[in-house]
Design an enzyme around this catalytic site. Structure first.
Site, PDB file in Angstrom:
ATOM      1  N   LEU A 186       0.810  -1.217   0.000  1.00 36.25           N
ATOM      2  CA  LEU A 186       0.000   0.000   0.000  1.00 36.25           C
ATOM      3  C   LEU A 186       0.847   1.272   0.000  1.00 36.25           C
ATOM      4  O   LEU A 186       0.360   2.339  -0.378  1.00 36.25           O
ATOM      5  CB  LEU A 186      -0.958   0.011   1.192  1.00 36.25           C
TER       6      LEU A 186
ATOM      7  N   ALA B 285       4.907  -8.540  -3.040  1.00 34.25           N
ATOM      8  CA  ALA B 285       4.074  -9.743  -3.073  1.00 34.25           C
ATOM      9  C   ALA B 285       2.948  -9.598  -2.062  1.00 34.25           C
ATOM     10  O   ALA B 285       3.197  -9.342  -0.882  1.00 34.25           O
ATOM     11  CB  ALA B 285       4.909 -10.981  -2.770  1.00 34.25           C
ATOM     12  N   VAL B 286       1.737  -9.749  -2.550  1.00 37.26           N
ATOM     13  CA  VAL B 286       0.550  -9.759  -1.697  1.00 37.26           C
ATOM     14  C   VAL B 286       0.040 -11.193  -1.719  1.00 37.26           C
ATOM     15  O   VAL B 286      -0.332 -11.706  -2.781  1.00 37.26           O
ATOM     16  CB  VAL B 286      -0.531  -8.783  -2.208  1.00 37.26           C
ATOM     17  N   ILE B 287       0.074 -11.836  -0.560  1.00 42.03           N
ATOM     18  CA  ILE B 287      -0.282 -13.252  -0.474  1.00 42.03           C
ATOM     19  C   ILE B 287      -1.544 -13.392   0.366  1.00 42.03           C
ATOM     20  O   ILE B 287      -1.644 -12.834   1.462  1.00 42.03           O
ATOM     21  CB  ILE B 287       0.890 -14.064   0.120  1.00 42.03           C
TER      22      ILE B 287
ATOM     23  N   GLU C 256      -6.228 -15.178   5.722  1.00 45.84           N
ATOM     24  CA  GLU C 256      -7.545 -15.664   6.129  1.00 45.84           C
ATOM     25  C   GLU C 256      -8.605 -14.574   6.157  1.00 45.84           C
ATOM     26  O   GLU C 256      -9.759 -14.850   6.454  1.00 45.84           O
ATOM     27  CB  GLU C 256      -7.435 -16.321   7.507  1.00 45.84           C
ATOM     28  N   THR C 257      -8.222 -13.339   5.848  1.00 46.60           N
ATOM     29  CA  THR C 257      -9.182 -12.232   5.922  1.00 46.60           C
ATOM     30  C   THR C 257      -9.339 -11.566   4.552  1.00 46.60           C
ATOM     31  O   THR C 257      -8.613 -11.854   3.606  1.00 46.60           O
ATOM     32  CB  THR C 257      -8.722 -11.165   6.934  1.00 46.60           C
TER      33      THR C 257
ATOM     34  N   HIS D 244      -8.501  -8.707   3.823  1.00 47.69           N
ATOM     35  CA  HIS D 244      -7.412  -7.740   3.647  1.00 47.69           C
ATOM     36  C   HIS D 244      -6.671  -7.940   2.320  1.00 47.69           C
ATOM     37  O   HIS D 244      -6.259  -6.971   1.677  1.00 47.69           O
ATOM     38  CB  HIS D 244      -6.445  -7.854   4.826  1.00 47.69           C
TER      39      HIS D 244
ATOM     40  N   ASN E 226       4.376  -2.895 -13.326  1.00 49.28           N
ATOM     41  CA  ASN E 226       3.796  -3.410 -12.091  1.00 49.28           C
ATOM     42  C   ASN E 226       4.258  -4.848 -11.867  1.00 49.28           C
ATOM     43  O   ASN E 226       3.758  -5.771 -12.499  1.00 49.28           O
ATOM     44  CB  ASN E 226       2.271  -3.331 -12.138  1.00 49.28           C
TER      45      ASN E 226
ATOM     46  N   ARG F 171       6.874 -17.748  -8.915  1.00 48.82           N
ATOM     47  CA  ARG F 171       6.681 -16.734  -9.959  1.00 48.82           C
ATOM     48  C   ARG F 171       7.656 -15.559  -9.877  1.00 48.82           C
ATOM     49  O   ARG F 171       7.735 -14.749 -10.789  1.00 48.82           O
ATOM     50  CB  ARG F 171       5.250 -16.201  -9.884  1.00 48.82           C
TER      51      ARG F 171
END
EC number: 2.5.1.78
Length: 160
Positions: A63, A86-88, A91-92, A94, A119, A133
């Site tokens: 962010l 990296a956005v992994i 459980e939410t 978010h 990007n 990746r």
């Protein structure tokens, strides 16, 4: 290689010589981010970008990437910028928020400033997917930044 007679087709240009590149990398999910960065820098050098023309900034998370990109773009010192992180999925909900907001932020900065931004922010379901990746996506981000910087230069020259 022209595909149509009498049509000017601008070929992709991956020559990185004389380009200045800014990189913003998220420190969250650092293993994947470092992998992205390593592959990205290796590809930049392979394509002729001088290491002295690359500036790296790290930020806490995805962010924060758009603001750092915006500040770098406004310096007018860079031909292109690269966003890495990296956005992994957790459980939410978010994950969806961070993925969407970081992508929207990167696109907004690119369009508002006119500086090409590659990007390279991965969005995956698992750590293993991100690690699998990271090399390909890091190198791809470097090539996109170089190609778009060169395209922008060519189009700018056509305006004159």
């Amino acid at each position: 290689m022209a595909r149509y007679e009498n049509i000017l087709e601008l070929e992709p240009n991956l020559n990185g010589e004389d380009l200045s590149i800014g990189i913003v990398m998220s420190r969250f999910n650092i293993e994947a981010s470092e992998g992205l960065l390593g592959a990205c820098v290796e590809e930049l050098m392979k394509q002729g970008v001088d290491a002295g023309n690359v500036v790296l900034v790290s930020v806490p998370g995805a962010l924060e990437i758009p603001l750092a990109l915006q500040k770098m773009a406004l310096t007018d010192q860079f031909d292109a910028l690269i966003a890495l992180g990296a956005v992994i999925r957790g459980e939410t909900y978010h994950f969806e928020i961070v993925s969407e907001q970081s992508t929207n932020g990167v696109s907004t900065v690119q369009l508002d400033t006119g500086i090409p931004i590659a990007n390279g922010i991965l969005t995956t379901n698992t750590d293993d997917q991100a690690l699998a990746r990271m090399s390909q996506k890091g190198a791809e981000a470097a090539r996109v930044a170089i190609e778009m910087a060169n395209l922008q230069r060519t189009l700018d020259e056509m305006e004159q």
